[in-house]
Design a protein around this motif. Sequence first.
Motif, PDB file in Angstrom:
ATOM      1  N   SER A  38       0.837  -1.198   0.000  1.00  0.00           N
ATOM      2  CA  SER A  38       0.000   0.000   0.000  1.00  0.00           C
ATOM      3  C   SER A  38       0.874   1.251   0.000  1.00  0.00           C
ATOM      4  CB  SER A  38      -0.912   0.010   1.228  1.00  0.00           C
ATOM      5  OG  SER A  38      -1.766  -1.120   1.227  1.00  0.00           O
ATOM      6  N   ASP A  42       2.385   1.179   5.941  1.00  0.00           N
ATOM      7  CA  ASP A  42       1.215   0.346   6.210  1.00  0.00           C
ATOM      8  C   ASP A  42       1.609  -0.736   7.204  1.00  0.00           C
ATOM      9  OD1 ASP A  42       1.827  -2.296   4.674  1.00  0.00           O
ATOM     10  OD2 ASP A  42       2.225  -0.731   3.205  1.00  0.00           O
ATOM     11  N   GLU A  44       1.240  -3.912   7.019  1.00  0.00           N
ATOM     12  CA  GLU A  44       1.717  -5.164   6.441  1.00  0.00           C
ATOM     13  C   GLU A  44       3.185  -5.080   6.041  1.00  0.00           C
ATOM     14  OE1 GLU A  44       0.537  -8.370   2.918  1.00  0.00           O
ATOM     15  OE2 GLU A  44      -0.626  -6.528   3.182  1.00  0.00           O
ATOM     16  N   ASP A 136     -10.630  -3.913   9.696  1.00  0.00           N
ATOM     17  CA  ASP A 136     -10.988  -2.905   8.693  1.00  0.00           C
ATOM     18  C   ASP A 136     -10.218  -1.601   8.922  1.00  0.00           C
ATOM     19  OD1 ASP A 136     -12.743  -4.675   7.530  1.00  0.00           O
ATOM     20  OD2 ASP A 136     -14.518  -3.890   8.551  1.00  0.00           O
ATOM     21  N   LYS A 139      -6.433  -1.880   7.945  1.00  0.00           N
ATOM     22  CA  LYS A 139      -6.171  -1.963   6.505  1.00  0.00           C
ATOM     23  C   LYS A 139      -6.314  -0.610   5.806  1.00  0.00           C
ATOM     24  CE  LYS A 139      -7.312  -6.814   5.665  1.00  0.00           C
ATOM     25  NZ  LYS A 139      -8.206  -7.753   4.938  1.00  0.00           N
TER      26      LYS A 139
END
Length: 275
Positions: A38, A42, A44, A136, A139
């Motif tokens: 992303s 982020d 991740e 949610d 992300k």
Amino acid sequence: VSGVALLLQHQFKQLNNTMPPNALVKAILINTADDVGSKEVDFENGYGSLNAINAVRTLQNGRILNGSITNGAFHNFDVAIPAGIKKLKLTLVWNDPPAAPNSTKALVNDLDLELMNTFSGEIWKPWVLNSFPHVDSLKKLAVRKRDSLNNVEQITLEDPQPGNYRFTVKGFTVITPSQGFYIAYQMDTSQVFEWLFPTASDVVFQASSNTVRWNSTFGPMTGKLEYSIDNSNTWQTIDNQVNLTSKYYKWITPATATTAILKMTIGAKQFISDP
């Protein structure tokens, strides 16, 4: 990452005859990472993928700043941004003192980073992620706002207008007598391509898979990759549609022992490797 941190320590000691502060090494590693996944930071991928050569060049080019700040004070750094810069990135890091056990918030000394165009007065704040503990929320993409949770803050600016800019560090809440900090920054020039591997001192093996690598600021474009084994008199195509943003390509070399040259064609521009 540990190995690159050691390289940074070695380079810093060569330049300054002393070891670097750990917060500075951290700032450089984070600031020079390649953004992946992303856009911007982020949960991740963090701040991106390690880029060793950019990290060392940050030290070589002197793109580091430091200071100490007290509660309610601010520290300004004025930096000139030349024309043709594709992306400006700066990262603030400080070693925060430990919070009391069982504190509801881990951050003790809260510093704030801001970027300002001194001509227009426009201000940019750091990228901040949504920390609400739900999948949610986690992300969601980062947004620009004041960061009150972390001792790392990063600002990026795409295609900045040339001129004078100001990096400002503010002591929003500093409960100790003062708080030291470090900033690493870089300016990526637009439409630059650089071969990283192989170079003139490298050997690639015949009839096998070899990874060729490059740095590119051409953005999401494709290039034509070719090689020559007759000193660039003739060229043989490897791939007509190479993704430049991947920064690497797996090349199955021909079954011949010889000197070769690589060429990447991007639009009307050609970039030739070392032999």
